[in-house]
Design an enzyme around this catalytic site. Structure first.
Site, PDB file in Angstrom:
ATOM      1  N   TYR A  65      13.381  18.711  41.145  1.00  0.00           N
ATOM      2  CA  TYR A  65      12.796  17.930  42.208  1.00  0.00           C
ATOM      3  C   TYR A  65      12.368  16.468  41.490  1.00  0.00           C
ATOM      4  O   TYR A  65      12.187  16.480  40.408  1.00  0.00           O
ATOM      5  CB  TYR A  65      11.782  18.380  43.079  1.00  0.00           C
ATOM      6  CG  TYR A  65      10.501  18.867  42.275  1.00  0.00           C
ATOM      7  CD1 TYR A  65      10.459  19.675  41.627  1.00  0.00           C
ATOM      8  CD2 TYR A  65       9.417  17.977  42.616  1.00  0.00           C
ATOM      9  CE1 TYR A  65       9.063  19.949  40.676  1.00  0.00           C
ATOM     10  CE2 TYR A  65       8.101  18.188  42.102  1.00  0.00           C
ATOM     11  CZ  TYR A  65       8.025  19.069  40.964  1.00  0.00           C
ATOM     12  OH  TYR A  65       6.766  19.594  40.285  1.00  0.00           O
ATOM     13  N   ARG A  86      24.223  36.030  47.201  1.00  0.00           N
ATOM     14  CA  ARG A  86      23.117  36.219  46.132  1.00  0.00           C
ATOM     15  C   ARG A  86      23.722  36.700  45.051  1.00  0.00           C
ATOM     16  O   ARG A  86      24.481  37.964  44.861  1.00  0.00           O
ATOM     17  CB  ARG A  86      22.040  37.102  46.408  1.00  0.00           C
ATOM     18  CG  ARG A  86      20.953  37.182  45.743  1.00  0.00           C
ATOM     19  CD  ARG A  86      19.683  37.855  45.974  1.00  0.00           C
ATOM     20  NE  ARG A  86      18.581  37.968  44.855  1.00  0.00           N
ATOM     21  CZ  ARG A  86      18.591  38.526  43.954  1.00  0.00           C
ATOM     22  NH1 ARG A  86      19.426  39.879  43.877  1.00  0.00           N
ATOM     23  NH2 ARG A  86      17.572  38.871  42.873  1.00  0.00           N
ATOM     24  N   GLU A 117      -0.606  20.546  29.521  1.00  0.00           N
ATOM     25  CA  GLU A 117      -0.883  19.576  30.676  1.00  0.00           C
ATOM     26  C   GLU A 117      -1.630  19.945  31.850  1.00  0.00           C
ATOM     27  O   GLU A 117      -2.269  21.304  31.858  1.00  0.00           O
ATOM     28  CB  GLU A 117       0.549  18.929  31.064  1.00  0.00           C
ATOM     29  CG  GLU A 117       1.590  20.202  31.469  1.00  0.00           C
ATOM     30  CD  GLU A 117       2.955  19.661  31.656  1.00  0.00           C
ATOM     31  OE1 GLU A 117       3.256  18.510  32.060  1.00  0.00           O
ATOM     32  OE2 GLU A 117       3.657  20.534  31.849  1.00  0.00           O
ATOM     33  N   LYS A 119      12.255  19.308  35.472  1.00  0.00           N
ATOM     34  CA  LYS A 119      11.331  19.460  36.682  1.00  0.00           C
ATOM     35  C   LYS A 119      11.990  20.246  37.817  1.00  0.00           C
ATOM     36  O   LYS A 119      12.398  20.093  38.756  1.00  0.00           O
ATOM     37  CB  LYS A 119      11.209  18.007  37.177  1.00  0.00           C
ATOM     38  CG  LYS A 119       9.943  17.818  38.085  1.00  0.00           C
ATOM     39  CD  LYS A 119       9.471  16.264  37.965  1.00  0.00           C
ATOM     40  CE  LYS A 119       8.645  15.997  39.169  1.00  0.00           C
ATOM     41  NZ  LYS A 119       7.360  16.631  38.866  1.00  0.00           N
ATOM     42  N   ARG A 141      15.458  10.847  35.264  1.00  0.00           N
ATOM     43  CA  ARG A 141      14.819  11.983  34.822  1.00  0.00           C
ATOM     44  C   ARG A 141      15.551  13.220  35.639  1.00  0.00           C
ATOM     45  O   ARG A 141      15.776  14.229  35.394  1.00  0.00           O
ATOM     46  CB  ARG A 141      13.408  12.024  34.926  1.00  0.00           C
ATOM     47  CG  ARG A 141      12.618  13.581  34.354  1.00  0.00           C
ATOM     48  CD  ARG A 141      11.275  13.473  34.581  1.00  0.00           C
ATOM     49  NE  ARG A 141      10.525  13.479  35.728  1.00  0.00           N
ATOM     50  CZ  ARG A 141       9.417  13.068  36.019  1.00  0.00           C
ATOM     51  NH1 ARG A 141       8.429  13.227  35.185  1.00  0.00           N
ATOM     52  NH2 ARG A 141       9.048  12.905  37.130  1.00  0.00           N
ATOM     53  N   LEU A 192       6.185  18.442  30.952  1.00  0.00           N
ATOM     54  CA  LEU A 192       7.026  17.515  31.872  1.00  0.00           C
ATOM     55  C   LEU A 192       6.919  16.132  30.983  1.00  0.00           C
ATOM     56  O   LEU A 192       5.819  15.712  30.666  1.00  0.00           O
ATOM     57  CB  LEU A 192       6.671  17.398  33.223  1.00  0.00           C
ATOM     58  CG  LEU A 192       7.631  16.705  33.830  1.00  0.00           C
ATOM     59  CD1 LEU A 192       8.930  17.093  34.334  1.00  0.00           C
ATOM     60  CD2 LEU A 192       7.172  16.052  35.337  1.00  0.00           C
TER      61      LEU A 192
HETATM   62  N1  PDD Z   1       4.369  16.272  39.267  1.00  0.00           N
HETATM   63  N2  PDD Z   1       3.429  17.446  34.462  1.00  0.00           N
HETATM   64  C1  PDD Z   1       3.729  18.090  35.341  1.00  0.00           C
HETATM   65  C2  PDD Z   1       3.719  19.722  35.226  1.00  0.00           C
HETATM   66  C3  PDD Z   1       4.063  17.824  36.719  1.00  0.00           C
HETATM   67  O1  PDD Z   1       4.466  18.557  37.570  1.00  0.00           O
HETATM   68  C4  PDD Z   1       4.305  16.336  36.730  1.00  0.00           C
HETATM   69  C5  PDD Z   1       4.411  15.630  38.125  1.00  0.00           C
HETATM   70  C6  PDD Z   1       3.526  15.528  35.913  1.00  0.00           C
HETATM   71  C7  PDD Z   1       3.471  14.001  35.961  1.00  0.00           C
HETATM   72  O2  PDD Z   1       4.921  13.410  36.049  1.00  0.00           O
HETATM   73  P1  PDD Z   1       4.964  12.240  36.619  1.00  0.00           P
HETATM   74  O3  PDD Z   1       4.048  11.165  36.118  1.00  0.00           O
HETATM   75  O4  PDD Z   1       6.353  11.719  36.316  1.00  0.00           O
HETATM   76  O5  PDD Z   1       4.665  12.331  38.146  1.00  0.00           O
HETATM   77  C8  PDD Z   1       3.421  16.167  34.560  1.00  0.00           C
HETATM   78  C9  PDD Z   1       4.455  15.877  40.597  1.00  0.00           C
HETATM   79  C10 PDD Z   1       3.668  14.643  41.176  1.00  0.00           C
HETATM   80  C11 PDD Z   1       4.238  17.156  41.458  1.00  0.00           C
HETATM   81  O6  PDD Z   1       4.727  18.064  41.353  1.00  0.00           O
HETATM   82  O7  PDD Z   1       3.935  16.826  42.756  1.00  0.00           O
END
Ligand code: PDD
Length: 283
Positions: free
Chosen positions: A33, A100, A179, A147, A52, A203
């Protein structure tokens, strides 16, 4: 008012938006996503999000449901049909529906879903106060650079944070901060930014990359290196970055107040620079 949701080529009211129970996103979390922020009805840094997305698909050997240019056209159409001025656009690709089986299906068609969420991003009251975070063990898998929609571990961590009266959790692996649950973690010490280098452990945040460039242009120093929760607790400032929080100050980590307990000056400068740029250069 019901939103208009995009599902595999159709724009439908959310009540009618359906995906098969055999979808591998549902059965195996076999999906990826992206979340792009929307300011003034325009997508922020979307080219980087789509790059990405392509990387996530490649890493999982998943076909793209459409060429990226067509995905972007659909994203813009979802924003337009929902009259979204400020908020987020969520996009998900899964390997598609098939009986499945752990093996990849031979002829499944990848599914593509998109929806909007209206949110107050620019005047977010949380940014004035700053977040408190707790630290918690990072129990996620080893490919956090992809992601994927496999978000149970961060969801559990987020709920533990809320149950503890905090706003989010910083995840700890081998003694170091990886993170936040859905954001990248930063500290500031002696005017210098410190954030963990990219690898499979985190990420590769799009906001992180933009903030690094803005800091460099503004003459703010940066060290990409590991840091512990103890070091973070003794920092002058702390913050997180993500598409939906932009630059969000962190004013408490576990029981430690960061700095004087208010959002820090470097943090707020970066938040301001981010908005200036997002307002001038979108898409
Ligand atoms: N999340 N680290 C993780 C684990 C994340 O899920 C996200 C983003 C980020 C920041 O990435 P970016 O700057 O590209 O949004 C770092 C999104 C916003 C979410 O899951 O809603």
């Amino acid at each position: 008012m019901s939103r208009i949701v995009y599902v595999n080529g159709e724009f439908v009211p959310e009540e009618e938006a359906k995906i098969s129970v055999f979808d591998r996103g549902f059965l195996f979390a076999d999906g990826v996503y992206e979340v792009t922020s929307v300011l003034d009805g325009r997508l922020v840094d979307n080219g980087a999000h789509l790059a990405r997305l392509q990387r996530s698909l490649d890493e999982l050997r998943m076909a793209s449901p459409l060429p990226m240019a067509e995905i972007e056209a659909a994203q813009l159409e979802v924003v337009r049909r929902n009259n979204l001025v400020e908020g987020a656009l969520y996009l998900q690709v899964s390997r598609g529906a098939a009986d499945r089986d752990f093996a990849f299906p031979k002829d499944a068609k990848p599914s593509l879903v998109m929806f909007t969420q209206a949110k107050n991003l620019s005047a977010n009251p949380a940014a004035e106060k700053g977040w408190s975070v707790i630290t918690i063990e990072d129990i996620r898998w080893k490919r956090r650079d992809i992601k994927t929609v496999q978000l149970l571990a961060p969801s559990l961590a987020k709920q533990s944070a809320l149950d503890a009266g905090a706003d989010d959790a910083w995840l700890i692996e081998d003694g170091y901060v990886t993170e936040g649950t859905s954001n990248n973690a930063w500290i500031v010490k002696g005017g210098m930014l410190i954030t963990r280098p990219t690898s499979n452990a985190i990420l590769h945040g799009i906001t992180r990359r933009a903030v690094m460039r803005l800091a460099e242009e503004d003459g703010i120093g940066l060290e990409e290196r590991f840091f512990t929760a103890e070091e973070a607790k003794a920092a002058d400032e702390a913050f997180v970055t993500s598409a939906t929080s932009f630059v969000m100050p962190v004013v408490r980590i576990d029981d430690a107040q960061i700095g004087n307990g208010n959002p820090g000056a470097v943090t707020m400068r970066l938040r301001e620079l981010y908005f200036e740029e997002a307002n001038g250069r979108k898409g």
